[in-house]
Scaffold this motif. Sequence first.
Motif, PDB file in Angstrom:
ATOM      1  N   MET A  55      22.838  -9.620  -5.968  1.00  0.00           N
ATOM      2  CA  MET A  55      21.612  -8.844  -6.079  1.00  0.00           C
ATOM      3  C   MET A  55      20.704  -9.494  -7.115  1.00  0.00           C
ATOM      4  O   MET A  55      20.721  -9.138  -8.285  1.00  0.00           O
ATOM      5  N   ALA A  56      19.963 -10.474  -6.721  1.00  0.00           N
ATOM      6  CA  ALA A  56      19.039 -11.162  -7.613  1.00  0.00           C
ATOM      7  C   ALA A  56      17.623 -10.677  -7.318  1.00  0.00           C
ATOM      8  O   ALA A  56      16.906 -11.285  -6.541  1.00  0.00           O
ATOM      9  N   VAL A  57      17.226  -9.582  -7.923  1.00  0.00           N
ATOM     10  CA  VAL A  57      15.916  -9.008  -7.620  1.00  0.00           C
ATOM     11  C   VAL A  57      14.919  -9.139  -8.759  1.00  0.00           C
ATOM     12  O   VAL A  57      13.721  -8.974  -8.543  1.00  0.00           O
ATOM     13  N   ILE A  58      15.400  -9.443  -9.962  1.00  0.00           N
ATOM     14  CA  ILE A  58      14.474  -9.623 -11.080  1.00  0.00           C
ATOM     15  C   ILE A  58      13.527 -10.773 -10.737  1.00  0.00           C
ATOM     16  O   ILE A  58      13.931 -11.802 -10.206  1.00  0.00           O
ATOM     17  N   ASP A  59      12.264 -10.573 -11.023  1.00  0.00           N
ATOM     18  CA  ASP A  59      11.214 -11.569 -10.793  1.00  0.00           C
ATOM     19  C   ASP A  59      10.950 -11.825  -9.312  1.00  0.00           C
ATOM     20  O   ASP A  59      10.488 -12.893  -8.936  1.00  0.00           O
ATOM     21  N   THR A  60      11.241 -10.817  -8.464  1.00  0.00           N
ATOM     22  CA  THR A  60      10.893 -10.929  -7.047  1.00  0.00           C
ATOM     23  C   THR A  60       9.828  -9.889  -6.712  1.00  0.00           C
ATOM     24  O   THR A  60       9.730  -8.845  -7.351  1.00  0.00           O
ATOM     25  N   GLN A  61       9.058 -10.190  -5.694  1.00  0.00           N
ATOM     26  CA  GLN A  61       7.995  -9.302  -5.221  1.00  0.00           C
ATOM     27  C   GLN A  61       8.606  -8.139  -4.448  1.00  0.00           C
ATOM     28  O   GLN A  61       9.560  -8.330  -3.704  1.00  0.00           O
ATOM     29  N   ILE A  62       8.054  -6.923  -4.633  1.00  0.00           N
ATOM     30  CA  ILE A  62       8.544  -5.808  -3.828  1.00  0.00           C
ATOM     31  C   ILE A  62       8.202  -6.068  -2.366  1.00  0.00           C
ATOM     32  O   ILE A  62       7.211  -6.726  -2.056  1.00  0.00           O
ATOM     33  N   LYS A  63       9.047  -5.540  -1.498  1.00  0.00           N
ATOM     34  CA  LYS A  63       8.853  -5.744  -0.060  1.00  0.00           C
ATOM     35  C   LYS A  63       7.949  -4.662   0.503  1.00  0.00           C
ATOM     36  O   LYS A  63       7.841  -3.563  -0.056  1.00  0.00           O
ATOM     37  N   PRO A  64       7.322  -4.934   1.630  1.00  0.00           N
ATOM     38  CA  PRO A  64       6.436  -3.942   2.245  1.00  0.00           C
ATOM     39  C   PRO A  64       7.173  -2.650   2.599  1.00  0.00           C
ATOM     40  O   PRO A  64       8.329  -2.681   3.004  1.00  0.00           O
ATOM     41  N   PHE A  65       6.482  -1.535   2.410  1.00  0.00           N
ATOM     42  CA  PHE A  65       7.025  -0.237   2.818  1.00  0.00           C
ATOM     43  C   PHE A  65       5.877   0.736   3.048  1.00  0.00           C
ATOM     44  O   PHE A  65       4.763   0.539   2.558  1.00  0.00           O
ATOM     45  N   ALA A  66       6.172   1.765   3.783  1.00  0.00           N
ATOM     46  CA  ALA A  66       5.262   2.899   3.961  1.00  0.00           C
ATOM     47  C   ALA A  66       6.141   4.142   3.974  1.00  0.00           C
ATOM     48  O   ALA A  66       7.152   4.180   4.670  1.00  0.00           O
ATOM     49  N   ALA A  67       5.778   5.137   3.165  1.00  0.00           N
ATOM     50  CA  ALA A  67       6.573   6.357   3.067  1.00  0.00           C
ATOM     51  C   ALA A  67       5.644   7.536   2.820  1.00  0.00           C
ATOM     52  O   ALA A  67       4.507   7.369   2.376  1.00  0.00           O
ATOM     53  N   THR A  68       6.156   8.723   3.087  1.00  0.00           N
ATOM     54  CA  THR A  68       5.423   9.938   2.774  1.00  0.00           C
ATOM     55  C   THR A  68       6.085  10.583   1.571  1.00  0.00           C
ATOM     56  O   THR A  68       7.307  10.655   1.484  1.00  0.00           O
ATOM     57  N   ALA A  69       5.242  11.041   0.657  1.00  0.00           N
ATOM     58  CA  ALA A  69       5.731  11.645  -0.581  1.00  0.00           C
ATOM     59  C   ALA A  69       5.241  13.077  -0.691  1.00  0.00           C
ATOM     60  O   ALA A  69       4.239  13.460  -0.080  1.00  0.00           O
ATOM     61  N   PHE A  70       5.957  13.833  -1.509  1.00  0.00           N
ATOM     62  CA  PHE A  70       5.475  15.140  -1.942  1.00  0.00           C
ATOM     63  C   PHE A  70       4.993  14.951  -3.369  1.00  0.00           C
ATOM     64  O   PHE A  70       5.717  14.442  -4.228  1.00  0.00           O
ATOM     65  N   LYS A  71       3.716  15.320  -3.611  1.00  0.00           N
ATOM     66  CA  LYS A  71       3.148  15.210  -4.959  1.00  0.00           C
ATOM     67  C   LYS A  71       2.070  16.257  -5.146  1.00  0.00           C
ATOM     68  O   LYS A  71       1.175  16.386  -4.313  1.00  0.00           O
ATOM     69  N   SER A  72       2.182  16.981  -6.241  1.00  0.00           N
ATOM     70  CA  SER A  72       1.153  17.967  -6.616  1.00  0.00           C
ATOM     71  C   SER A  72       0.837  18.939  -5.482  1.00  0.00           C
ATOM     72  O   SER A  72      -0.324  19.246  -5.216  1.00  0.00           O
ATOM     73  N   GLY A  73       1.880  19.392  -4.788  1.00  0.00           N
ATOM     74  CA  GLY A  73       1.699  20.382  -3.741  1.00  0.00           C
ATOM     75  C   GLY A  73       1.207  19.844  -2.412  1.00  0.00           C
ATOM     76  O   GLY A  73       0.863  20.613  -1.522  1.00  0.00           O
ATOM     77  N   LYS A  74       1.156  18.514  -2.260  1.00  0.00           N
ATOM     78  CA  LYS A  74       0.649  17.917  -1.023  1.00  0.00           C
ATOM     79  C   LYS A  74       1.586  16.830  -0.529  1.00  0.00           C
ATOM     80  O   LYS A  74       2.351  16.252  -1.296  1.00  0.00           O
ATOM     81  N   PHE A  75       1.458  16.514   0.751  1.00  0.00           N
ATOM     82  CA  PHE A  75       2.116  15.351   1.320  1.00  0.00           C
ATOM     83  C   PHE A  75       1.111  14.211   1.306  1.00  0.00           C
ATOM     84  O   PHE A  75      -0.036  14.383   1.743  1.00  0.00           O
ATOM     85  N   VAL A  76       1.530  13.069   0.762  1.00  0.00           N
ATOM     86  CA  VAL A  76       0.645  11.907   0.677  1.00  0.00           C
ATOM     87  C   VAL A  76       1.392  10.667   1.143  1.00  0.00           C
ATOM     88  O   VAL A  76       2.601  10.553   0.957  1.00  0.00           O
ATOM     89  N   ASP A  77       0.664   9.758   1.763  1.00  0.00           N
ATOM     90  CA  ASP A  77       1.258   8.498   2.196  1.00  0.00           C
ATOM     91  C   ASP A  77       1.166   7.483   1.062  1.00  0.00           C
ATOM     92  O   ASP A  77       0.161   7.428   0.344  1.00  0.00           O
ATOM     93  N   VAL A  78       2.231   6.690   0.912  1.00  0.00           N
ATOM     94  CA  VAL A  78       2.304   5.673  -0.133  1.00  0.00           C
ATOM     95  C   VAL A  78       2.811   4.384   0.508  1.00  0.00           C
ATOM     96  O   VAL A  78       3.749   4.404   1.299  1.00  0.00           O
ATOM     97  N   THR A  79       2.166   3.261   0.159  1.00  0.00           N
ATOM     98  CA  THR A  79       2.611   1.952   0.637  1.00  0.00           C
ATOM     99  C   THR A  79       2.805   1.024  -0.568  1.00  0.00           C
ATOM    100  O   THR A  79       2.391   1.355  -1.690  1.00  0.00           O
TER     101      THR A  79
END
Length: 187
Positions: free
Chosen positions: A1-25
Amino acid sequence: MAVIDTQIKPFAATAFKSGKFVDVTDADVKGKYAIFFFYPADFTFVCPTELEDLADLYGEFQALGAEIYAVSTDTHFSHKAWHDTSPAIGKIDYYMLGDQNHVLANNFDVLRPGVGLADRGTFVVDPQGVIQLVEITPEGVGRNAAELLRKLKALKYWQTHPGEVCPAKWEEGEKTLAPSLDLVGKI
């Protein structure tokens, strides 16, 4: 697991925040420090203690330019139900990402094979989307938000002060080290 100093990979997810559903990428998290805080599951035992601990210090993380993304393999609907029913989780105002398709858990290599749940993984991603800090603990060992805050401060200091490093237990304002040939064997 060599992840230090690597770029995060693409993702799309839905979150719950402040009483709402929001999309996060992945694009949404760039430009600030992002803390991905994986935990096994909603409605469990150690998880709410960790998430409440983070909620209590959320303002301090934000003051440092960091956003928190709590992630489990539950859905955003489950996150809302947990938020609405648990006093500890009800304190949360940061993002709670649903990862029912396991994209994030696989991207960060914390999905437990054959179980479908994430390990307790903490990842600090810098504003350029590069993973700078990783901590993985087993299911029965909770994390400490104050220590994570300390590590974020140390990381930010180190990134903005070339030639200096932060020793063990370093706290903001304390003395750092300047690695050199003169220090070899003298610490």
